[in-house]
Design an enzyme around this catalytic site. Structure first.
Site, mmCIF file in Angstrom:
data_model
loop_
_atom_site.group_PDB
_atom_site.id
_atom_site.type_symbol
_atom_site.label_atom_id
_atom_site.label_comp_id
_atom_site.label_asym_id
_atom_site.label_seq_id
_atom_site.Cartn_x
_atom_site.Cartn_y
_atom_site.Cartn_z
ATOM 1 N N HIS A 135 0.431 -1.501 16.003
ATOM 2 C CA HIS A 135 -0.370 -0.728 15.060
ATOM 3 C C HIS A 135 -1.835 -0.628 15.474
ATOM 4 O O HIS A 135 -2.465 0.412 15.298
ATOM 5 C CB HIS A 135 -0.253 -1.370 13.678
ATOM 6 C CG HIS A 135 -0.918 -0.591 12.600
ATOM 7 N ND1 HIS A 135 -0.405 0.602 12.128
ATOM 8 C CD2 HIS A 135 -2.056 -0.817 11.896
ATOM 9 C CE1 HIS A 135 -1.198 1.081 11.180
ATOM 10 N NE2 HIS A 135 -2.197 0.226 11.022
ATOM 11 N N ASP A 175 -3.946 4.299 11.807
ATOM 12 C CA ASP A 175 -4.026 3.786 10.437
ATOM 13 C C ASP A 175 -4.799 4.797 9.586
ATOM 14 O O ASP A 175 -4.522 5.993 9.645
ATOM 15 C CB ASP A 175 -4.665 2.387 10.424
ATOM 16 C CG ASP A 175 -4.478 1.659 9.091
ATOM 17 O OD1 ASP A 175 -3.439 1.007 8.917
ATOM 18 O OD2 ASP A 175 -5.351 1.772 8.229
ATOM 19 N N TYR A 217 -7.820 2.976 -0.706
ATOM 20 C CA TYR A 217 -6.424 3.124 -1.132
ATOM 21 C C TYR A 217 -6.351 3.745 -2.522
ATOM 22 O O TYR A 217 -5.446 4.532 -2.809
ATOM 23 C CB TYR A 217 -5.719 1.763 -1.124
ATOM 24 C CG TYR A 217 -5.374 1.268 0.254
ATOM 25 C CD1 TYR A 217 -4.107 1.478 0.789
ATOM 26 C CD2 TYR A 217 -6.314 0.600 1.031
ATOM 27 C CE1 TYR A 217 -3.780 1.029 2.066
ATOM 28 C CE2 TYR A 217 -5.997 0.151 2.307
ATOM 29 C CZ TYR A 217 -4.730 0.368 2.817
ATOM 30 O OH TYR A 217 -4.413 -0.065 4.080
#
Length: 405
Positions: free
Chosen positions: A383, A192, A331
């Site tokens: 993930h 990630d 982000y």
């Protein structure tokens, strides 16, 4: 004291490694958490029979019931307290990290980075297998000294008060951290955001960094990435494996990363996830379709990979440290493509898990990483691989770095 002596002493204090005893959370905070969960204002049930509208009401109500009644934060707290935790200041920000040295000679130093919506709880299951391999069916020659930092704005690390803590900045900070710990040679691992940061370490290629291992590789060829992002037709000449990877990526871009767009544009607007425990939990569960499917099965009574406590340990840590918004800002800071080729020239190892959000055929890995030293396509895992499949993951990390010892 001369000015130069004072400056030197101040620098030494800033560079200090400070023990960080994980404090027990006051019971009043846990009582307040349960009160907020029980006071949730629930919406009506979704109007479809699947998860196409988002996290389903039944899953969230099952999670809330368990969280408010049977879940015990003290168990996670005790795990964290049993490990050596530290703080050190880098570029004006306190960075928290777990640091466990192996008892085995010639252990290889390794820094492992978590992602979003994760935390250091993702890595807790792999610390002992990697530092103490002989207790887990491995060889002493595969031992690691392991460092698990909390990213800036996450968990026990400081919350940046200024802009600029993007993946490249964090990557540089991790090299500072490893050198400050006395490691003149080390390797790095991540999934990630941890993969993006670890690849940036590879791009920066400090001489101390021998190689990296990633389980969310940035290996999608530029033309494939562009076609998937824009919704263009399937490119010609793809193998069946590459076609499947393209279709997975197209789904992720079109329907699977709404949170990424939202936090990338307006992270400060997400007051709801800082104020509502159930709001935070739902937002975290909606990371990707494959992880959500696994988690929803767990809260329906299934047993696989993650447990209910695993899921809630991570969410509760975020709630108690009030890091939902500070973590979301990463982000906004990021300007890199998540899955695009970054230009890593040092040795790279790739583990491709079948339920990852971006599949990585060997052909793409070989093209993206000129010094590919290990590639393996696993039969299970997704993930959050270190969290879901710690045994497989630990074996992959050991195999990945053998040639660099």
């Amino acid at each position: 004291m001369t000015q130069s002596t004072a400056t030197q002493r101040g620098s030494e204090q800033a560079d200090a490694i400070r023990p960080f005893p994980v404090a027990s959370v006051p019971e009043a905070e846990l009582t307040d958490l349960r009160k907020r969960i029980n006071a949730t204002k629930w919406p009506e049930r979704e109007t479809v029979t699947d998860a196409t509208q988002g996290v389903q009401l039944a899953t969230m109500q099952a999670l809330a019931r368990y969280w408010a009644t049977d879940y015990d934060w003290r168990k996670c707290e005790a795990k964290l307290q049993s490990l050596p935790n530290f703080l050190t200041e880098i570029d004006g920000l306190d960075i928290h990290f777990i640091h466990v040295r192996s008892k085995h000679e010639n252990a290889l130093p390794l820094i492992v980075t978590h992602g979003w919506p994760g935390s250091i709880t993702e890595q807790l299951k792999i610390i002992d297998p990697l530092t103490n391999p002989t207790a887990h069916g491995g060889n002493a020659s595969d031992a690691f000294h392991i460092v698990v930092p909390s990213m800036p704005g996450y968990g026990f690390s400081g919350k940046p008060a200024k802009t600029g803590w993007d993946p490249a900045h964090i990557a540089r900070a991790w090299t500072v951290l490893m050198k400050r710990l006395g490691y003149d040679k080390f390797v790095a691992q991540g999934g990630d955001w941890g993969a993006v940061i670890t690849e940036q370490m590879g791009v920066q290629a400090p001489p101390e960094l021998l190689g990296i291992h990633i389980n969310m590789p940035g290996a999608v060829p530029a033309e494939i990435d562009k076609a998937a992002f824009t919704g263009a037709p399937l490119p010609d000449g793809l193998s069946p494996e590459e076609k499947l990877a393209f279709e997975r990526l197209q789904f992720v871009y079109s329907k699977g990363v709404a949170y990424g767009y939202q936090m990338g544009l307006r992270p400060q607007t997400l007051y709801g996830i800082a104020d509502s425990p159930v709001g935070l939990a739902a937002y975290f569960l909606d990371h990707d379709a494959w992880s959500y499917a696994l988690i929803s099965r767990v809260f329906a009574g299934g047993s696989e990979g993650l447990t209910r406590d695993d899921v809630l340990d991570n969410i509760t840590l975020t709630w108690l440290t009030n890091t939902a918004i500070s973590g979301a800002r990463l982000y906004w800071e990021n300007k890199l493509g998540y899955f695009s080729v970054k230009g890593v020239s040092i040795p790279v190892a790739v583990s491709s898990f079948p339920d990852e959000i971006d599949l990585c055929p060997r052909s793409w890995a070989e093209r993206a990483y000129p010094k590919l030293i290990h590639y393996n396509k696993l039969e299970k895992g997704g993930h959050f691989a270190a969290w879901e499949q710690p045994k497989l993951f630990s074996e992959e990390v050991r195999a990945s770095f053998r040639s660099l010892r």
